[in-house]
Design an enzyme around this catalytic site. Structure first.
Site, PDB file in Angstrom:
ATOM      1  N   LEU A   1     134.145 -58.314  11.043  1.00  0.00           N
ATOM      2  CA  LEU A   1     133.796 -58.730  12.405  1.00  0.00           C
ATOM      3  C   LEU A   1     134.931 -59.491  13.074  1.00  0.00           C
ATOM      4  O   LEU A   1     135.648 -60.263  12.434  1.00  0.00           O
ATOM      5  CB  LEU A   1     132.537 -59.602  12.366  1.00  0.00           C
ATOM      6  CG  LEU A   1     131.304 -58.949  11.727  1.00  0.00           C
ATOM      7  CD1 LEU A   1     130.105 -59.906  11.788  1.00  0.00           C
ATOM      8  CD2 LEU A   1     130.954 -57.621  12.379  1.00  0.00           C
TER       9      LEU A   1
ATOM     10  N   GLY B   1     135.423 -59.014  19.321  1.00  0.00           N
ATOM     11  CA  GLY B   1     134.699 -57.919  19.976  1.00  0.00           C
ATOM     12  C   GLY B   1     133.242 -57.892  19.516  1.00  0.00           C
ATOM     13  O   GLY B   1     132.314 -57.790  20.321  1.00  0.00           O
ATOM     14  N   HIS B   2     133.035 -58.018  18.197  1.00  0.00           N
ATOM     15  CA  HIS B   2     131.660 -58.001  17.669  1.00  0.00           C
ATOM     16  C   HIS B   2     130.881 -59.250  18.093  1.00  0.00           C
ATOM     17  O   HIS B   2     129.712 -59.164  18.470  1.00  0.00           O
ATOM     18  CB  HIS B   2     131.679 -57.961  16.138  1.00  0.00           C
ATOM     19  CG  HIS B   2     132.271 -56.720  15.555  1.00  0.00           C
ATOM     20  ND1 HIS B   2     133.464 -56.715  14.869  1.00  0.00           N
ATOM     21  CD2 HIS B   2     131.830 -55.438  15.543  1.00  0.00           C
ATOM     22  CE1 HIS B   2     133.734 -55.489  14.450  1.00  0.00           C
ATOM     23  NE2 HIS B   2     132.770 -54.689  14.855  1.00  0.00           N
TER      24      HIS B   2
ATOM     25  N   GLY C   1     130.195 -51.660  22.052  1.00  0.00           N
ATOM     26  CA  GLY C   1     131.397 -52.019  22.806  1.00  0.00           C
ATOM     27  C   GLY C   1     131.988 -50.810  23.518  1.00  0.00           C
ATOM     28  O   GLY C   1     132.041 -49.710  22.959  1.00  0.00           O
TER      29      GLY C   1
ATOM     30  N   LYS D   1     134.976 -50.237  23.974  1.00  0.00           N
ATOM     31  CA  LYS D   1     136.194 -49.789  23.275  1.00  0.00           C
ATOM     32  C   LYS D   1     135.991 -48.396  22.672  1.00  0.00           C
ATOM     33  O   LYS D   1     136.897 -47.567  22.685  1.00  0.00           O
ATOM     34  CB  LYS D   1     136.533 -50.822  22.207  1.00  0.00           C
ATOM     35  CG  LYS D   1     137.214 -50.283  20.993  1.00  0.00           C
ATOM     36  CD  LYS D   1     138.635 -50.684  20.940  1.00  0.00           C
ATOM     37  CE  LYS D   1     139.398 -50.130  19.767  1.00  0.00           C
ATOM     38  NZ  LYS D   1     138.649 -49.549  18.696  1.00  0.00           N
TER      39      LYS D   1
END
Ligand code: PAF
Length: 284
Positions: free
Chosen positions: A33, A36-37, A147, A149
């Site tokens: 993690l 972002g997480h 996300g 991403k």
């Protein structure tokens, strides 16, 4: 914070939460993690009464020769981060718990899974869609957080949820970047110090596309050409694709219009990097 490893336990936990009238937010992860997480966890905590995080490195979404075996698995660190961010329960099953027998049933989202990363990672999105369906069935969340991403993953999951009438809402959160623009990814830790310095070239190329589109350029080939000039500043970067596609259908856009997903994938040494931005082109 509770840590559950079996389907029976997590189901019992969620059943109790629901009986108490609490809404359940779910963040599926493969661990390792990063910010972002934790931004997804924070968004889930904001919208839901309780947050479940799954940590499972899903074997069925890795192809032969990919990084399944060496994918980082720093479980203690991940659990500490989850606790810090107020996660209620972590579901960390073993591969045998998730796939107790040969898996014969797959969820394949056609068309949207085929371009971009689908061309370079055959079977990847089938593995993602299958494990997400299993996780959604096991956890039964109200909302699940992903996300931006992984833009193609988001498009695949959204379409799967719509096509199969899965009873949950998908929430997409912005990509989180390092100060130099590199998108946060668990795979960034594979980069050597030199590669880490070079990796932000991908975001610089994406920014170039946004500048061109805002200046009125609508010819995708021109934009790809100008982005490639930027990407060539790092000769070691092996580009897999530079694509401008419709942000929802992922269909190619030779002339850009509407919401455009500009997506790049490439390899820097042994590390595969992906990144994207969404830019508004002229109205359709
Ligand atoms: O984005 C990921 O980490 C994975 O693809 C997911 C959604 C957890 C499925 O294994």
């Amino acid at each position: 914070m509770q840590v559950t490893t079996t389907i029976t336990e997590i189901r019992a936990w969620v059943r109790q939460a629901r009986a108490a009238g609490r809404t359940v937010g779910f963040v599926p992860t493969m661990g390792a993690l990063h910010v972002g997480h934790t931004s997804l966890i924070d968004a889930a905590a904001e919208r839901c009464d309780c947050v479940v995080v799954s940590i499972f490195v899903n074997p069925t979404q890795f192809g032969a020769g990919e990084d399944f075996a060496r994918y980082p698995r720093p479980l203690e660190n991940d659990l500490a981060l989850c606790a810090e961010h107020g996660v209620d329960t972590v579901f960390a099953p073993s591969p045998a718990e998730m796939y107790p027998r040969e898996n014969l049933t797959w969820v394949a989202v056609e068309k949207i899974s085929e371009p971009l990363c689908g061309r370079f990672r055959p079977g990847h999105f089938r593995g993602v869609a299958t494990v997400c369906t299993k996780l959604f069935n096991i956890v039964g969340p109200d909302l699940a957080f992903f996300g931006q991403k992984d833009a193609q993953q988001v498009a695949v999951i959204r379409r799967m949820v719509a096509d199969l009438n899965l009873p949950l809402e998908i929430v997409v959160c912005p990509t989180v970047r390092e100060p130099d623009g590199l998108a946060m990814s668990s795979r960034n830790q594979y980069l050597s110090p030199q590669e880490r310095k070079e990796a932000p070239v991908i975001y610089r190329a994406l920014q170039r596309s946004a500048e061109l589109i805002r200046a009125g350029e609508t010819d995708s080939a021109q934009i790809v050409g100008r982005m490639s000039e930027v990407l060539r500043q790092v000769p070691g970067l092996q580009i897999e694709y530079v694509s401008l596609v419709d942000a929802d259908t992922l269909e190619d856009l030779p002339q850009i219009c509407g919401r455009v997903l500009v997506a790049v994938a490439g390899r820097l040494g042994p590390t595969r990097l992906i990144d994207n931005i969404v830019v508004d082109g002229p109205a359709k």
